[in-house]
Design an enzyme around this catalytic site. Structure first.
Site, PDB file in Angstrom:
ATOM      1  CE  LYS A  40      46.804  44.428  50.573  1.00  0.00           C
ATOM      2  NZ  LYS A  40      46.668  44.174  49.134  1.00  0.00           N
ATOM      3  CG  ASN A  41      43.690  46.440  48.493  1.00  0.00           C
ATOM      4  OD1 ASN A  41      44.905  46.233  48.474  1.00  0.00           O
ATOM      5  ND2 ASN A  41      42.811  45.485  48.696  1.00  0.00           N
ATOM      6  CB  CYS A 137      47.794  36.812  47.629  1.00  0.00           C
ATOM      7  SG  CYS A 137      48.251  37.748  49.093  1.00  0.00           S
ATOM      8  NE  ARG A 142      45.219  38.460  42.474  1.00  0.00           N
ATOM      9  CZ  ARG A 142      45.581  39.265  43.463  1.00  0.00           C
ATOM     10  NH1 ARG A 142      46.388  38.836  44.403  1.00  0.00           N
ATOM     11  NH2 ARG A 142      45.135  40.504  43.516  1.00  0.00           N
ATOM     12  CG  ASP A 327      40.243  41.173  50.243  1.00  0.00           C
ATOM     13  OD1 ASP A 327      41.241  40.541  49.910  1.00  0.00           O
ATOM     14  OD2 ASP A 327      39.619  41.922  49.471  1.00  0.00           O
ATOM     15  CB  VAL A 349      35.916  37.721  44.238  1.00  0.00           C
ATOM     16  CG1 VAL A 349      36.894  38.710  43.615  1.00  0.00           C
ATOM     17  CG2 VAL A 349      34.646  38.442  44.679  1.00  0.00           C
ATOM     18  NE  ARG A 435      51.720  41.510  49.462  1.00  0.00           N
ATOM     19  CZ  ARG A 435      50.695  41.035  48.763  1.00  0.00           C
ATOM     20  NH1 ARG A 435      50.432  39.754  48.749  1.00  0.00           N
ATOM     21  NH2 ARG A 435      49.931  41.845  48.061  1.00  0.00           N
TER      22      ARG A 435
HETATM   23  N1  EPU Z   1      40.462  39.171  36.644  1.00  0.00           N
HETATM   24  C1  EPU Z   1      40.619  38.670  35.380  1.00  0.00           C
HETATM   25  N2  EPU Z   1      41.353  39.391  34.489  1.00  0.00           N
HETATM   26  C2  EPU Z   1      41.930  40.574  34.825  1.00  0.00           C
HETATM   27  C3  EPU Z   1      41.761  41.098  36.122  1.00  0.00           C
HETATM   28  C4  EPU Z   1      41.014  40.362  37.015  1.00  0.00           C
HETATM   29  O1  EPU Z   1      40.112  37.590  35.068  1.00  0.00           O
HETATM   30  O2  EPU Z   1      42.598  41.182  33.958  1.00  0.00           O
HETATM   31  C5  EPU Z   1      39.700  38.379  37.625  1.00  0.00           C
HETATM   32  C6  EPU Z   1      40.605  37.939  38.786  1.00  0.00           C
HETATM   33  O3  EPU Z   1      41.297  36.762  38.452  1.00  0.00           O
HETATM   34  C7  EPU Z   1      39.614  37.745  39.900  1.00  0.00           C
HETATM   35  C8  EPU Z   1      38.557  38.808  39.602  1.00  0.00           C
HETATM   36  O4  EPU Z   1      38.732  39.199  38.248  1.00  0.00           O
HETATM   37  O5  EPU Z   1      39.040  36.467  39.813  1.00  0.00           O
HETATM   38  C9  EPU Z   1      38.622  40.018  40.478  1.00  0.00           C
HETATM   39  O6  EPU Z   1      39.901  40.597  40.415  1.00  0.00           O
HETATM   40  P1  EPU Z   1      40.144  42.167  40.647  1.00  0.00           P
HETATM   41  O7  EPU Z   1      40.811  42.699  39.433  1.00  0.00           O
HETATM   42  O8  EPU Z   1      38.870  42.798  41.083  1.00  0.00           O
HETATM   43  O9  EPU Z   1      41.139  42.139  41.855  1.00  0.00           O
HETATM   44  P2  EPU Z   1      42.530  42.877  41.988  1.00  0.00           P
HETATM   45  O10 EPU Z   1      42.413  44.282  41.529  1.00  0.00           O
HETATM   46  O11 EPU Z   1      43.629  42.050  41.457  1.00  0.00           O
HETATM   47  C10 EPU Z   1      42.009  43.881  44.334  1.00  0.00           C
HETATM   48  C11 EPU Z   1      42.659  43.807  45.675  1.00  0.00           C
HETATM   49  C12 EPU Z   1      42.413  42.439  46.288  1.00  0.00           C
HETATM   50  C13 EPU Z   1      40.917  42.249  46.431  1.00  0.00           C
HETATM   51  C14 EPU Z   1      40.249  42.391  45.054  1.00  0.00           C
HETATM   52  C15 EPU Z   1      38.735  42.311  45.127  1.00  0.00           C
HETATM   53  C16 EPU Z   1      44.562  45.232  45.403  1.00  0.00           C
HETATM   54  C17 EPU Z   1      46.038  45.355  45.308  1.00  0.00           C
HETATM   55  N3  EPU Z   1      44.104  44.005  45.525  1.00  0.00           N
HETATM   56  O12 EPU Z   1      42.644  42.881  43.565  1.00  0.00           O
HETATM   57  O13 EPU Z   1      42.982  42.476  47.568  1.00  0.00           O
HETATM   58  O14 EPU Z   1      40.659  40.972  46.944  1.00  0.00           O
HETATM   59  O15 EPU Z   1      40.599  43.663  44.479  1.00  0.00           O
HETATM   60  O16 EPU Z   1      38.226  43.333  45.925  1.00  0.00           O
HETATM   61  O17 EPU Z   1      43.834  46.229  45.420  1.00  0.00           O
HETATM   62  C18 EPU Z   1      44.153  41.653  49.397  1.00  0.00           C
HETATM   63  O18 EPU Z   1      44.127  42.804  49.818  1.00  0.00           O
HETATM   64  O19 EPU Z   1      44.530  40.668  50.068  1.00  0.00           O
HETATM   65  C19 EPU Z   1      43.698  41.404  48.037  1.00  0.00           C
HETATM   66  C20 EPU Z   1      43.922  40.266  47.390  1.00  0.00           C
END
Ligand code: EPU
Length: 455
Positions: A40-41, A137, A142, A327, A349, A435
């Site tokens: 998915k990611n 989620c 986030r 995850d 995280v 999802r």
């Molecule tokens: N963060 C910030 N500011 C930002 C972006 C992120 O503070 O602008 C913080 C977030 O709040 C979090 C941390 O940084 O505490 C990590 O967030 P990250 O940006 O790495 O996560 P993401 O890109 O939003 C993706 C996956 C998640 C997975 C995380 C970590 C997707 C669509 N989602 O999220 O997957 O947990 O990386 O590997 O790729 C899931 O699949 O259920 C899921 C939530």
């Protein structure tokens, strides 16, 4: 495609509604073979990357999940045609990119966070981007500050309004020096998708290096991008004038693989996860083995099983790659309720990713969530003062309960808990699980679970 799965997918589009539910009679080990496809990611980001090409792209092994549906809808709204030319093979044609109406984007984007990644490609293709409030989620704040700061560094102008965020780039996008405050997966993808066609060189420090990011880099290289991954989380991107389409088979979904592995362990079952590979799961496999799970690596997948005997407690910290993924903790915690002794899972995280444990407690688990982490605990990664720790004391037999799925991974852990529990459980809002888990209803049936699905 079975009607059950179509229903589950429809349910996935209605994330937030609590009408769809599954009634599970627990206590039966899951046994059998299932197949997993692209992550998915990765797949969703690869679809966004197609927007950057001047020619069509072909993405293979695309999972049949509702997040792919959301991105398809958004691409369609921007004039990118998405055609399934064979099962799991999407042809993405960006030759007619046009400006979408905001109402259309807003309606489509509501249940996903992927839309933020459209910014760079849209700025390159159309000179502007409009991003509505993001879904995804509910697992913490986030925020998107890293994304917006990076886009500003490239020269984008960001205006926030009541409808969302409007970005423009009157002078084009220029390569930039960016250092992320944290190796965010999404922000790293944002920089990659923007820098590949920005003028000049971009240096990204403190980048995420998850396997899904590496697969996205491979896709961008196929398209004509020049990206160097250096030691110590540094990535250099040399901007190019144009990119072509790509042909690519998506990396397998390691989160789905780890989830079914935990389901095998918790239910004392035996599941062959076709398509799972060892490399991207090494950290998970170590913990799985320490808990007492067994696995056999095959060329076409991995067999995960409970070899008998008692399960052992572990101490785990979630982390960025190559650490233990955030995850993976939710399904594993269900297995840890069966381990003899005290396990500790520190979530580093996200700041709010233990909400799902309430349901496990209602089912009889002994889990205490320490909202500020554990005082005096010798932390390997001291990231934030608001880190949480879950202390799981086992073994505790679980009993059936009525629970509501709060988020994707938490929801899957509820399914596993219900499958291990004595008696009947009703789990509502299961549509959210579609999802990220392809055909999970069919897979449960294939593995011999005793349930009734009410879409
Ligand atoms: N963060 C910030 N500011 C930002 C972006 C992120 O503070 O602008 C913080 C977030 O709040 C979090 C941390 O940084 O505490 C990590 O967030 P990250 O940006 O790495 O996560 P993401 O890109 O939003 C993706 C996956 C998640 C997975 C995380 C970590 C997707 C669509 N989602 O999220 O997957 O947990 O990386 O590997 O790729 C899931 O699949 O259920 C899921 C939530």
């Amino acid at each position: 495609m079975s009607s059950v799965v179509q229903d589950a997918q429809k349910a996935g589009q209605r994330v937030g509604l609590k009408s769809d539910k599954i009634v599970i009679n627990g206590g039966k080990p899951l046994r059998g073979r299932i197949e997993i496809r692209g992550a998915k990611n990765l797949a969703t980001k690869a679809m966004v990357a197609a927007l950057l090409g001047d020619t069509p792209s072909l993405l293979k092994d695309v999972p049949d999940i509702s997040d792919v549906g959301v991105v398809t809808g958004m691409l369609n709204a921007y004039g990118v045609s998405v055609t399934e030319i064979a099962p799991g093979e999407l042809l993405l044609d960006p030759s007619n990119v046009l400006k979408a109406h905001f109402a259309e984007i807003d309606a489509l984007a509501g249940s996903s966070r992927i839309p933020i990644l459209f910014c760079g490609p849209l700025l390159h293709r159309l000179g502007e981007a409009l991003i509505p409030d993001l879904g995804g989620c509910r697992i913490g704040d986030r925020p998107i500050d890293f994304h917006l700061d990076a886009l500003r560094a490239f020269g984008a102008i960001v205006d926030k309004s009541y409808e969302g965020i409007r970005l423009t780039a009157p002078n084009g996008l220029k390569g930039a020096q960016i250092e992320l405050p944290y190796p965010s997966v999404g922000a790293t993808e944002q920089v990659l998708l923007t820098a590949v066609r920005a003028e000049g060189v971009t240096e990204l420090k403190n980048a995420a290096i998850e396997p899904e990011i590496m697969d996205l880099i491979a896709i961008l290289q196929k398209m004509g991008a020049i990206i160097n991954v250096e030691p110590n989380r540094v990535i250099f991107i040399e901007g190019v004038d144009s990119l072509d389409g790509y042909e690519h088979r998506a990396l397998f979904d390691r989160n789905e693989a780890a989830s079914w592995a935990s389901a095998a362990l918790a239910t004392e079952g035996d599941i062959f996860v076709g398509g799972a590979k060892q490399q991207e799961l090494m950290t998970f496999l170590n913990i799985f083995r320490k808990v007492g799970g067994a696995f056999d690596i095959h060329e076409d997948g991995i067999r995960f099983y409970h070899p008998g005997g008692t399960l052992k407690p572990v101490v785990v910290e979630t982390d960025v790659h190559p650490g233990f993924m955030t995850d993976w903790q939710q399904p594993l915690i269900v297995a840890l309720t069966k381990a003899e002794g005290v396990s500790i899972v520190h979530e580093t995280v996200y700041e709010n990713r233990f909400g799902f444990t309430d349901a496990l407690i209602a089912m009889g688990a002994n889990i205490v969530v320490h909202k500020d982490g554990l005082a005096g605990y010798d932390r390997r990664v001291a990231r934030r003062e608001f880190e949480q720790a879950a202390v799981i004391t086992g073994p505790t037999p679980l009993h059936g309960a009525d629970v509501v799925v709060p988020d994707l991974r938490g929801g899957f852990s509820h399914l596993i808990a219900a499958l291990t529990a004595e008696g009947r459980s009703t789990i509502s809002n299961v549509g959210i699980i579609s999802r990220g888990y392809e055909h999970f209803i069919d897979k449960l049936a294939l593995l011999g679970a005793d349930f009734i699905y009410e879409g």
